[in-house]
Write an enzyme that holds these catalytic residues in place. Structure first.
Site, PDB file in Angstrom:
ATOM      1  N   GLY A 124       0.770  -1.066  -0.045  1.00 31.67           N
ATOM      2  CA  GLY A 124       0.201   0.043   0.054  1.00 31.67           C
ATOM      3  C   GLY A 124       0.744   1.245  -0.049  1.00 31.67           C
ATOM      4  N   GLN A 156       3.147  10.128   0.570  1.00 31.31           N
ATOM      5  CA  GLN A 156       4.511   9.304   0.617  1.00 31.31           C
ATOM      6  C   GLN A 156       5.230   9.470  -0.482  1.00 31.31           C
ATOM      7  OE1 GLN A 156       2.639   5.339   2.006  1.00 31.31           O
ATOM      8  NE2 GLN A 156       4.570   5.304   3.073  1.00 31.31           N
ATOM      9  N   CYS A 171       6.213  -0.123   7.147  1.00 35.20           N
ATOM     10  CA  CYS A 171       5.830   1.219   6.389  1.00 35.20           C
ATOM     11  C   CYS A 171       6.988   1.644   5.441  1.00 35.20           C
ATOM     12  CB  CYS A 171       5.620   2.189   7.360  1.00 35.20           C
ATOM     13  SG  CYS A 171       5.079   3.663   6.654  1.00 35.20           S
ATOM     14  N   LEU A 172       6.752   1.748   4.008  1.00 33.14           N
ATOM     15  CA  LEU A 172       7.828   2.055   3.323  1.00 33.14           C
ATOM     16  C   LEU A 172       8.710   3.489   3.810  1.00 33.14           C
ATOM     17  CD1 LEU A 172       6.145   1.237  -0.086  1.00 33.14           C
ATOM     18  CD2 LEU A 172       7.809  -0.023   1.066  1.00 33.14           C
ATOM     19  N   HIS A 181      -4.255   1.540   7.542  1.00 34.15           N
ATOM     20  CA  HIS A 181      -2.763   1.940   7.571  1.00 34.15           C
ATOM     21  C   HIS A 181      -2.682   3.186   6.643  1.00 34.15           C
ATOM     22  CE1 HIS A 181       1.684   1.351   7.670  1.00 34.15           C
ATOM     23  NE2 HIS A 181       1.578   2.278   6.840  1.00 34.15           N
ATOM     24  N   GLU A 182      -3.199   3.083   5.616  1.00 32.00           N
ATOM     25  CA  GLU A 182      -3.172   4.002   4.399  1.00 32.00           C
ATOM     26  C   GLU A 182      -3.964   5.266   4.620  1.00 32.00           C
ATOM     27  OE1 GLU A 182      -0.648   3.592   2.578  1.00 32.00           O
ATOM     28  OE2 GLU A 182      -0.423   1.532   2.963  1.00 32.00           O
ATOM     29  N   HIS A 229      -2.218   7.547   6.995  1.00 32.41           N
ATOM     30  CA  HIS A 229      -1.069   8.069   6.579  1.00 32.41           C
ATOM     31  C   HIS A 229      -1.909   9.581   5.880  1.00 32.41           C
ATOM     32  CE1 HIS A 229       2.596   6.258   6.154  1.00 32.41           C
ATOM     33  NE2 HIS A 229       2.060   5.144   5.675  1.00 32.41           N
TER      34      HIS A 229
HETATM   35 ZN   LIG Z   1       2.995   3.355   5.588  1.00 27.23          ZN
END
Ligand SMILES: [Zn+2]
Length: 178
Positions: free
Chosen positions: A46, A51, A94-95, A136-137, A140
């Site tokens: 995701g 991001q 998380c990226l 999670h997204e 963000h």
């Molecule tokens: Zn993340």
């Protein structure tokens, strides 16, 4: 399409609340396509627009991991209307926070409202991994990280690591400005 640089924890844009998308145009489709390519290159499941340094309320999810064969999907203006079921723990990463994986408690089911890339509105009940990724997204897009959801003790144990990531993020920002 293009693979975009992924912003890291400490970058101020990741604390900003996303702006609602009003135009469902070619630029939005291009943004989603770039995000999907970036997510796949980074082997993520995701990715939210902030991001990759963008402010609109858009995230992409590799739903193929959940429903076999399904292509990655864009969720525009996603809002979680309802959370239900048990609180369950699951190890998240998380990226934007490399090399940090921690168990996060979340509700197992959600009802989400979102628009697709044409602007059509959908309401969908999700559970399991899809519910997890969408929570999670959506976090963000509200400027929230999964580490914010950990206990104060866990966060304290991570603080050095997070500080180091944030310092690197600020350095990258300064370099890119030059
Ligand atoms: Zn993340």
């Amino acid at each position: 399409m293009a693979v975009l640089a992924i912003r890291k924890y400490g970058d101020p844009i990741l604390r900003k609340k996303a702006i609602k998308v009003a135009e469902f145009d070619a630029a939005l489709q291009q943004a989603a396509a770039n995000m999907i390519e970036t997510m796949q290159a980074a082997k993520g499941i995701g990715l939210a627009a902030n991001q990759v340094g963008q402010t609109h309320a858009l995230c992409v999810v590799d739903v193929g991991l959940i429903t076999e064969g399904a292509p990655p999907q864009a969720f525009v203006n996603p809002v979680i209307l309802q959370e239900s079921g048990k609180e369950v723990g699951y190890e998240e990463g998380c990226l934007s926070i490399p090399d940090v994986n921690e168990e996060v408690m979340r509700k197992e089911r959600i009802l989400i409202r979102y628009q697709d890339l044409t602007g059509a509105e959908h309401e969908q009940e999700c559970e399991g991994t899809l519910a997890r990724v969408l929570q999670h997204e959506t976090d963000h897009l509200n400027g929230v990280f999964f580490v914010d959801r950990l206990s104060p003790l866990r966060r304290k144990l991570l603080s050095k690591k997070l500080k180091a990531i944030a310092e690197e993020a600020m350095q990258e920002l300064r370099q890119n400005r030059r």
